[in-house]
Design a protein around this motif. Structure first.
Motif: not given
Ligand SMILES: [Mg+2]
Ligand SMILES: Cc1ncc(C[n+]2csc(CCOP(=O)(O)OP(=O)(O)O)c2C)c(N)n1
Length: 596
Positions: A479-480, A504, A506, A508-510
């Motif tokens: 998504d990032s 994908m 989720n 956020g970042v990671y």
């Molecule tokens: Mg993500």
């Protein structure tokens, strides 16, 4: 040198109906202008597609390029046009062209130019620029910038053309520099004043150059080939590593023959996946952490010993410490003579184009060639079988919300059923899980973040892949990662391209569950708006959006996207607690002495 005549009738090619800045054109006229010479020079060299973004001073150039029959794909941001050009170069072995305006447009395209150089993709960034006299005296011209000087350190080569009669040479030099030897990014500076320059049409045409043999074959020296074969023959635990240079080479049948005739296990780097089908019995991908430290002779084909291969040393390679060599001997097949010894000693460099090098190696491998010892193959098979079974177990789980694995199990099936589809992939966990879970079956079908691990290539790559191949594109995006080029969903819809973006998501970042430790109102720097509805972006431009929470919903949405070939964005909801910092490269984060 002829004088600059800005507003005169000019010669035009027969397929044009023409109106340019400066006046109507006249088929009987005797002059040709800079605009037309640029177009004719590109056409003469087989360039049929331009990726770019119009504005001063190249607006008319984009119009006239389209009018003269080239495909002009216009983006919302130059960086994405640049990435598109770079990957078009990788896919076609023709330089991908990105056309931008001066200073800010040029700078926006520059990341992609540097990316092309670092990844060895042939690309030409053509930017319009402002008036040299004013730029050089720094008198404050519109979009003033010394673009050539800025591009030079980031490009394989950089050129500027000041006179219409030099356009042919300028474009020929750019094409040769981009394609020959190790390919790379080339900058071509075309000042605004160049375009309306009119010169005698016959003279102008005679200055154009059709580049003969733009990437002359580099043949390896026979003694270098023999040295490599002698080393390989003695190996007890040989390994072949295929890099994206091997994919670029389009020597697919010979590479496959080399792997199969030697019987040597191989590892494909990310963008070399599919050179041989990932399901091939000699693939050691599922036993990577076993084969790297264990191998005694490693043959690198179009793969560099950079960070992606831990520089050929350290624990990954069985070294006792981070900098220690593991003791492997290396054969390196590479176009660049300077690549050898860049990180560790290369015992047998084979310098030349991958195609002729592989052919020469093949010629030395006869029926008596000793297959690798059964113990080595057996040990790899044992690890592979164990790891594949473990993975199958994880893939079969159906947690709610979805995990990366349960969602990617669907993508894996869809790619298997559509092996001609191009898979574009970026993100951290979204990248690493996709690379290991989704098998590729054909060469040059997996396009990803490359040498830099860069975010933002997703939509540019997707547009280019669809445009140059005509195939279905599946873009698996964190998504990032998606956010860096998300506005190009409009471009995908505008050109009605068969691109299915799967986010994908989720949050956020990671991962998406970090909080601001101060308790203040700002969110953590690593998270986004929760449950963002990215699919509405595609709907906003007339494409198809889907919001999916289960593998079944994801499968249906992907199947429909592929059946319809319509621009589609599937927002796949992934557990926000799923994901590791930086995916599989957590160790590259500088470690704080104390946990923050
Ligand atoms: Mg993500
Ligand atoms: C141009 C650029 N900026 C920043 C980064 C650092 N970075 C690496 S991965 C990543 C995003 C990871 O998040 P996401 O795409 O959502 O993938 P996830 O791990 O959540 O699946 C970022 C910002 C980068 N690689 N490139």
């Amino acid at each position: 040198m002829s004088s600059v005549i800005a507003a005169k009738p000019v010669a035009t090619t027969a397929d044009e109906t023409p109106k340019i800045a400066g006046g109507e054109m006249n088929a009987q006229s005797q002059e040709i202008d800079g605009f037309q010479l640029v177009i004719d020079a590109l056409k003469l060299n087989g360039i049929d597609t331009i990726f770019g973004l119009p504005g001063i001073p190249i607006t008319d150039l984009t119009r006239r390029l389209q009018r003269s029959g080239l495909r002009v794909v216009s983006f919302r941001h130059e960086q994405n046009a640049g990435y598109a050009a770079s990957i078009a170069g990788f896919l076609t072995q023709k330089p991908g062209i990105c056309l931008t305006v001066s200073a800010p447009g040029f700078l926006n395209g520059l990341t992609a130019l540097a990316h092309a150089t670092v990844n060895c993709f042939p690309m030409i960034l053509i930017s319009g620029s402002s008036e040299r006299e004013i730029v050089d005296l720094q008198q404050g011209d519109y979009e003033e910038m010394d673009q050539l000087a800025i591009a030079k350190p980031l490009a394989k080569a950089a050129f500027r053309v000041l006179h219409a009669e030099d356009i042919g040479v300028g474009i020929a030099r750019a094409i040769r520099a981009a394609l020959s030897g190790r390919p790379g990014g080339v900058y071509l500076d075309l000042p605004a004043k160049l375009f309306p320059q009119a010169i005698d049409a016959a003279t102008g045409k005679s200055t154009l150059i059709k580049v003969v043999d733009p990437a002359p074959k580099q043949i390896p020296a026979p003694d270098a080939v023999k040295r490599a074969l002698d080393l390989l023959k003695l190996a007890k635990k040989p390994l072949i590593i295929l890099g994206k240079g091997a994919a670029y080479a389009q020597a697919d049948a010979d590479i496959r023959a080399l792997v199969e005739r030697t019987g040597i296990p191989y590892l494909p780097m990310s963008m070399a996946k599919g050179l041989l089908p990932d399901t091939h019995e000699q693939s050691a991908s599922a036993a990577r952490s076993y084969v790297l430290p264990e191998a005694d002779v490693v043959m690198l084909i179009g793969a560099r010993l950079n960070w992606l291969l831990s520089h050929g040393k350290g624990k990954t390679w069985g070294g006792a410490s981070a900098k220690a060599w593991g003791g492997q001997k290396y054969v390196q097949v590479d176009i660049s003579p300077q690549e050898a010894d860049s990180n560790v000693r290369i015992d047998a460099p084979v310098v030349g184009d991958i195609g002729p090098c592989v052919k020469a190696l093949l010629a030395g491998i006869d029926a008596q060639w000793p297959k690798p010892p059964a113990e080595w193959i057996g040990a790899i098979t044992e690890r592979k079988t164990k790891n594949v079974a473990k993975m199958a177990e994880t893939l079969a789980k159906n947690p709610s919300p979805m995990s990366f694995q349960s969602a990617l199990n669907v993508v894996r099936d869809i790619v298997k059923a559509n092996p001609d589809a191009v898979l574009v992939n970026e993100g951290a966990n979204a990248l690493d899980f996709t690379r290991s879970i989704v098998d590729m079956y054909k060469p040059r079908k997996r396009l990803d973040v490359g040498t830099w691990g860069v975010m933002g290539v997703g939509m540019g790559f997707s547009v280019a892949a669809a445009v140059v191949s005509g195939e279905q594109v599946i873009a698996v995006e964190g998504d990032s990662a998606f956010g860096f080029s998300g506005m190009e969903t409009e471009t995908i819809c505008r050109y009605n391209l068969p691109v299915c973006v799967v986010i994908m998501n989720n949050n956020g970042v990671y991962r998406g569950d970090e909080i601001n430790p101060t308790g203040g109102p700002d969110p953590s720097p690593l998270v986004f708006v929760k449950d963002a509805r990215y699919e509405k972006l595609m709907e906003a431009f007339g494409g198809v959006g889907a919001h999916v929470k289960t593998p079944d919903e994801l499968r249906r949405a992907m199947e429909e996207a592929i059946r319809s070939r319509r621009p589609t964005l599937i927002n796949a909801v992934i557990d926000e607690k799923a994901g590791t910092e930086s995916g599989r490269i957590t160790s590259l984060n500088p470690a704080a002495k104390k946990k923050p």
